[in-house]
Enzyme design. Structure first.
Site, PDB file in Angstrom:
ATOM      1  N   ILE A   1       1.333   3.605   2.453  1.00  0.00           N
ATOM      2  CA  ILE A   1       2.210   3.819   3.611  1.00  0.00           C
ATOM      3  C   ILE A   1       3.368   2.825   3.548  1.00  0.00           C
ATOM      4  O   ILE A   1       4.527   3.183   3.792  1.00  0.00           O
ATOM      5  CB  ILE A   1       1.426   3.695   4.943  1.00  0.00           C
ATOM      6  CG1 ILE A   1       0.379   4.800   5.033  1.00  0.00           C
ATOM      7  CG2 ILE A   1       2.372   3.738   6.151  1.00  0.00           C
ATOM      8  CD1 ILE A   1      -0.532   4.734   6.253  1.00  0.00           C
ATOM      9  N   GLY A   2       3.040   1.587   3.161  1.00  0.00           N
ATOM     10  CA  GLY A   2       4.088   0.561   3.023  1.00  0.00           C
ATOM     11  C   GLY A   2       5.224   1.044   2.132  1.00  0.00           C
ATOM     12  O   GLY A   2       6.408   0.887   2.455  1.00  0.00           O
TER      13      GLY A   2
ATOM     14  N   GLN B   1      -5.373 -11.415  13.232  1.00  0.00           N
ATOM     15  CA  GLN B   1      -3.938 -11.102  13.358  1.00  0.00           C
ATOM     16  C   GLN B   1      -3.493 -11.170  14.823  1.00  0.00           C
ATOM     17  O   GLN B   1      -2.401 -11.645  15.119  1.00  0.00           O
ATOM     18  CB  GLN B   1      -3.639  -9.740  12.726  1.00  0.00           C
ATOM     19  CG  GLN B   1      -3.837  -9.805  11.201  1.00  0.00           C
ATOM     20  CD  GLN B   1      -3.410  -8.549  10.460  1.00  0.00           C
ATOM     21  OE1 GLN B   1      -3.151  -7.520  11.064  1.00  0.00           O
ATOM     22  NE2 GLN B   1      -3.359  -8.654   9.140  1.00  0.00           N
TER      23      GLN B   1
ATOM     24  N   ASN C   1      -6.610   1.998  10.448  1.00  0.00           N
ATOM     25  CA  ASN C   1      -7.718   2.624  11.184  1.00  0.00           C
ATOM     26  C   ASN C   1      -8.940   1.730  11.312  1.00  0.00           C
ATOM     27  O   ASN C   1      -9.149   0.876  10.465  1.00  0.00           O
ATOM     28  CB  ASN C   1      -8.114   3.915  10.456  1.00  0.00           C
ATOM     29  CG  ASN C   1      -7.205   5.052  10.870  1.00  0.00           C
ATOM     30  OD1 ASN C   1      -6.841   5.149  12.025  1.00  0.00           O
ATOM     31  ND2 ASN C   1      -6.863   5.895   9.904  1.00  0.00           N
TER      32      ASN C   1
ATOM     33  N   GLY D   1       0.828  -1.213   0.000  1.00  0.00           N
ATOM     34  CA  GLY D   1       0.000   0.000   0.000  1.00  0.00           C
ATOM     35  C   GLY D   1       0.858   1.257   0.000  1.00  0.00           C
ATOM     36  O   GLY D   1       2.083   1.206  -0.050  1.00  0.00           O
TER      37      GLY D   1
ATOM     38  N   HIS E   1      -7.168   8.456  17.650  1.00  0.00           N
ATOM     39  CA  HIS E   1      -6.633   9.014  16.397  1.00  0.00           C
ATOM     40  C   HIS E   1      -7.832   9.300  15.495  1.00  0.00           C
ATOM     41  O   HIS E   1      -8.232   8.470  14.673  1.00  0.00           O
ATOM     42  CB  HIS E   1      -5.662   8.038  15.714  1.00  0.00           C
ATOM     43  CG  HIS E   1      -5.327   8.486  14.315  1.00  0.00           C
ATOM     44  ND1 HIS E   1      -4.626   9.638  14.059  1.00  0.00           N
ATOM     45  CD2 HIS E   1      -5.649   7.967  13.100  1.00  0.00           C
ATOM     46  CE1 HIS E   1      -4.517   9.797  12.754  1.00  0.00           C
ATOM     47  NE2 HIS E   1      -5.139   8.799  12.157  1.00  0.00           N
TER      48      HIS E   1
ATOM     49  N   ASP F   1      -0.391  12.728  14.806  1.00  0.00           N
ATOM     50  CA  ASP F   1      -1.076  13.884  15.398  1.00  0.00           C
ATOM     51  C   ASP F   1      -0.092  14.720  16.222  1.00  0.00           C
ATOM     52  O   ASP F   1      -0.129  15.950  16.182  1.00  0.00           O
ATOM     53  CB  ASP F   1      -2.228  13.404  16.288  1.00  0.00           C
ATOM     54  CG  ASP F   1      -3.164  12.490  15.526  1.00  0.00           C
ATOM     55  OD1 ASP F   1      -3.895  12.974  14.666  1.00  0.00           O
ATOM     56  OD2 ASP F   1      -3.132  11.263  15.766  1.00  0.00           O
TER      57      ASP F   1
ATOM     58  N   ARG G   1     -19.331   3.983   9.897  1.00  0.00           N
ATOM     59  CA  ARG G   1     -18.169   3.735  10.764  1.00  0.00           C
ATOM     60  C   ARG G   1     -18.281   2.360  11.454  1.00  0.00           C
ATOM     61  O   ARG G   1     -17.303   1.642  11.605  1.00  0.00           O
ATOM     62  CB  ARG G   1     -18.083   4.855  11.810  1.00  0.00           C
ATOM     63  CG  ARG G   1     -16.781   4.853  12.571  1.00  0.00           C
ATOM     64  CD  ARG G   1     -16.611   6.129  13.380  1.00  0.00           C
ATOM     65  NE  ARG G   1     -15.426   6.066  14.229  1.00  0.00           N
ATOM     66  CZ  ARG G   1     -14.198   6.352  13.812  1.00  0.00           C
ATOM     67  NH1 ARG G   1     -13.994   6.715  12.572  1.00  0.00           N
ATOM     68  NH2 ARG G   1     -13.169   6.267  14.637  1.00  0.00           N
TER      69      ARG G   1
HETATM   70  P1  NAX Z   1      -3.599   1.469   1.129  1.00  0.00           P
HETATM   71  O1  NAX Z   1      -5.012   1.110   0.784  1.00  0.00           O
HETATM   72  O2  NAX Z   1      -2.763   2.197   0.147  1.00  0.00           O
HETATM   73  O3  NAX Z   1      -2.817   0.146   1.505  1.00  0.00           O
HETATM   74  C1  NAX Z   1      -3.334  -0.800   2.401  1.00  0.00           C
HETATM   75  C2  NAX Z   1      -2.675  -2.116   2.060  1.00  0.00           C
HETATM   76  O4  NAX Z   1      -3.046  -3.038   3.080  1.00  0.00           O
HETATM   77  C3  NAX Z   1      -3.123  -2.714   0.735  1.00  0.00           C
HETATM   78  O5  NAX Z   1      -1.989  -3.113  -0.008  1.00  0.00           O
HETATM   79  C4  NAX Z   1      -3.983  -3.892   1.148  1.00  0.00           C
HETATM   80  O6  NAX Z   1      -3.942  -4.956   0.206  1.00  0.00           O
HETATM   81  C5  NAX Z   1      -3.325  -4.279   2.458  1.00  0.00           C
HETATM   82  N1  NAX Z   1      -4.174  -5.053   3.373  1.00  0.00           N
HETATM   83  C6  NAX Z   1      -5.499  -4.938   3.585  1.00  0.00           C
HETATM   84  N2  NAX Z   1      -5.917  -5.868   4.467  1.00  0.00           N
HETATM   85  C7  NAX Z   1      -4.819  -6.578   4.821  1.00  0.00           C
HETATM   86  C8  NAX Z   1      -4.606  -7.683   5.665  1.00  0.00           C
HETATM   87  N3  NAX Z   1      -5.620  -8.255   6.337  1.00  0.00           N
HETATM   88  N4  NAX Z   1      -3.350  -8.184   5.781  1.00  0.00           N
HETATM   89  C9  NAX Z   1      -2.332  -7.637   5.099  1.00  0.00           C
HETATM   90  N5  NAX Z   1      -2.466  -6.592   4.251  1.00  0.00           N
HETATM   91  C10 NAX Z   1      -3.700  -6.068   4.132  1.00  0.00           C
HETATM   92  O7  NAX Z   1      -3.717   2.248   2.531  1.00  0.00           O
HETATM   93  P2  NAX Z   1      -2.615   3.174   3.218  1.00  0.00           P
HETATM   94  O8  NAX Z   1      -2.746   4.558   2.734  1.00  0.00           O
HETATM   95  O9  NAX Z   1      -1.302   2.504   3.149  1.00  0.00           O
HETATM   96  O10 NAX Z   1      -3.184   3.195   4.722  1.00  0.00           O
HETATM   97  C11 NAX Z   1      -3.167   2.037   5.531  1.00  0.00           C
HETATM   98  C12 NAX Z   1      -3.975   2.281   6.812  1.00  0.00           C
HETATM   99  O11 NAX Z   1      -3.405   3.321   7.569  1.00  0.00           O
HETATM  100  C13 NAX Z   1      -5.436   2.693   6.556  1.00  0.00           C
HETATM  101  O12 NAX Z   1      -6.271   1.977   7.465  1.00  0.00           O
HETATM  102  C14 NAX Z   1      -5.429   4.163   6.933  1.00  0.00           C
HETATM  103  O13 NAX Z   1      -6.709   4.602   7.347  1.00  0.00           O
HETATM  104  C15 NAX Z   1      -4.432   4.156   8.070  1.00  0.00           C
HETATM  105  N6  NAX Z   1      -3.854   5.455   8.463  1.00  0.00           N
HETATM  106  C16 NAX Z   1      -3.600   5.629   9.776  1.00  0.00           C
HETATM  107  C17 NAX Z   1      -2.984   6.769  10.246  1.00  0.00           C
HETATM  108  C18 NAX Z   1      -2.690   6.936  11.701  1.00  0.00           C
HETATM  109  O14 NAX Z   1      -2.154   7.990  12.090  1.00  0.00           O
HETATM  110  N7  NAX Z   1      -2.975   5.969  12.587  1.00  0.00           N
HETATM  111  C19 NAX Z   1      -2.643   7.890   9.335  1.00  0.00           C
HETATM  112  C20 NAX Z   1      -2.544   7.482   7.915  1.00  0.00           C
HETATM  113  C21 NAX Z   1      -3.532   6.445   7.450  1.00  0.00           C
HETATM  114  O15 NAX Z   1      -4.708   7.091   7.095  1.00  0.00           O
END
Ligand code: NAX
Length: 326
Positions: A16-17, A114, A133, A14, A189, A161, A100
């Site tokens: 962030i990854g 997990q 999230n 993804g 958050h 934050d 939500r």
């Molecule tokens: P992306 O949609 O770009 O990437 C998510 C990746 O996770 C995808 O490659 C997907 O295939 C994979 N995935 C989904 N379910 C999975 C599972 N069960 N096992 C392994 N991989 C799995 O999202 P991205 O922008 O990278 O954001 C990831 C998460 O971070 C989202 O839930 C987002 O809401 C959350 N965030 C949290 C933040 C925080 O401060 N706590 C801030 C940034 C972000 O919004």
């Protein structure tokens, strides 16, 4: 040379990854003398696994001296096997028209599974940091499944934050961000989080005295930090990625560095009026690598108490929504 640590990352294909893995492999999370083995867990979907292969090719092409090995898998029991750290980034995004409560339940299933597998196969010293999230409640859900690993091993990230708040205070006071200290995030958050400006300092002096604009601190500042994610989506067309990855690097790095004072979301034991059993952002001090103590007894004024009550209610409501799954 130290022996390598195993770092599991979910959602590695993804956004962030893509901003995170290179920083872990280059040593920014665990230090310049700590080799790492990356265990990358994606969903069993061809497109995601193919994208992950591409990311792994790029990691190879960086020839990072500290990156000893990579494991690419869609099997959680392989991904979390003997992991010393599990960075849970992957989650289902909120789709159009999705409530939500539905998001909580869909992601709840992921974090239940997990949490169980981590508890079964990860290393004895394993630490878990949740980014996906709703991060606070997902950490609570994963921890609820663990019997071997204690609840304090499961933390969620509010560091983005904290960094956003520090940067906004620095801008307002027209000082470098290094002049700002003691910025703590309380609660969820989400836009209800409370950035405790009454405790923050600028060049060692109370931030509210230096800024002298109480209305800005209570309203605009809180809203700018709380709704920053939405502002970034509106401007960039996609959600925060590099800053979120950076915040996770900070979260883990500071949790591995004794003496660091920072904000993380941890299991509440009733500190600062939070309900016991919710995971809430609070100030902590790292004691030994991976362990922390909540900093207790910081003063709260009426405004802070009101704001904490609001964010606490949201966390309690989230817990109620998933109660049946735990
Ligand atoms: P992306 O949609 O770009 O990437 C998510 C990746 O996770 C995808 O490659 C997907 O295939 C994979 N995935 C989904 N379910 C999975 C599972 N069960 N096992 C392994 N991989 C799995 O999202 P991205 O922008 O990278 O954001 C990831 C998460 O971070 C989202 O839930 C987002 O809401 C959350 N965030 C949290 C933040 C925080 O401060 N706590 C801030 C940034 C972000 O919004």
């Amino acid at each position: 040379m130290k022996s390598p640590i195993r770092v599991a990352v979910t959602g590695p294909a993804g956004q962030i990854g893509y901003a995170l893995l290179f920083r872990i492999a280059s040593g920014q999370m665990f230090g310049p003398d700590q080799p790492v083995i990356l265990q990358l867990l994606e969903v069993p979907v061809e497109k995601a696994m193919k994208a992950l292969e591409g990311v792994a090719m790029e990691l190879d092409d960086c020839a990072f001296p500290l990156l000893q090995e990579m494991v690419l898998t869609s099997d959680p029991s392989v991904g979390f096997k003997n992991a010393n750290w599990c960075c849970l980034v992957g989650a289902k995004p909120r789709g159009p028209g999705m409530e939500r409560a539905d998001l909580l339940k869909d992601n709840g299933k992921i974090f239940i599974e997990q949490g169980k597998v981590i508890d079964r196969v990860a290393a004895d010293d394993c630490r878990v940091a949740v980014v996906g999230n709703p991060a606070n409640t997902n950490a609570m859900i994963a921890a609820s499944q663990a019997k071997r690993l204690s609840a304090d091993r499961f933390t969620a990230m509010v560091r983005l934050d904290q960094n956003r708040a520090a940067s906004q205070l620095a801008k307002k006071a027209n000082v470098p961000v290094t002049a700002v200290s003691d910025v703590f995030i309380f609660g969820n958050h989400s836009p209800t989080m409370f950035s405790a400006f009454h405790l923050a300092k600028i060049q060692g002096k109370p931030a509210s005295q230096v800024i002298g604009h109480q209305e800005w601190l209570r309203k605009e500042f809180q809203e700018t930090v709380g709704k920053r994610g939405a502002a970034i989506i509106a401007a960039r067309g996609s959600s925060s990625a590099a800053s979120a990855a950076n915040a996770l690097v900070d979260h883990v790095h500071d949790l591995m560095t004794p003496g660091k004072v920072h904000s993380i979301s941890v299991k509440s034991h009733g500190e600062y009026g939070f309900d016991p059993e919710v995971w809430a952002g609070m100030p902590v001090r790292t004691t030994t690598p991976g362990s922390y103590e909540v900093i207790k007894g910081l003063p709260l004024d009426e405004f802070a108490k009101e704001r904490i009550a609001v964010t606490n209610k949201e966390l309690v409501d989230e817990r109620e929504m998933v109660k049946g799954m735990l």
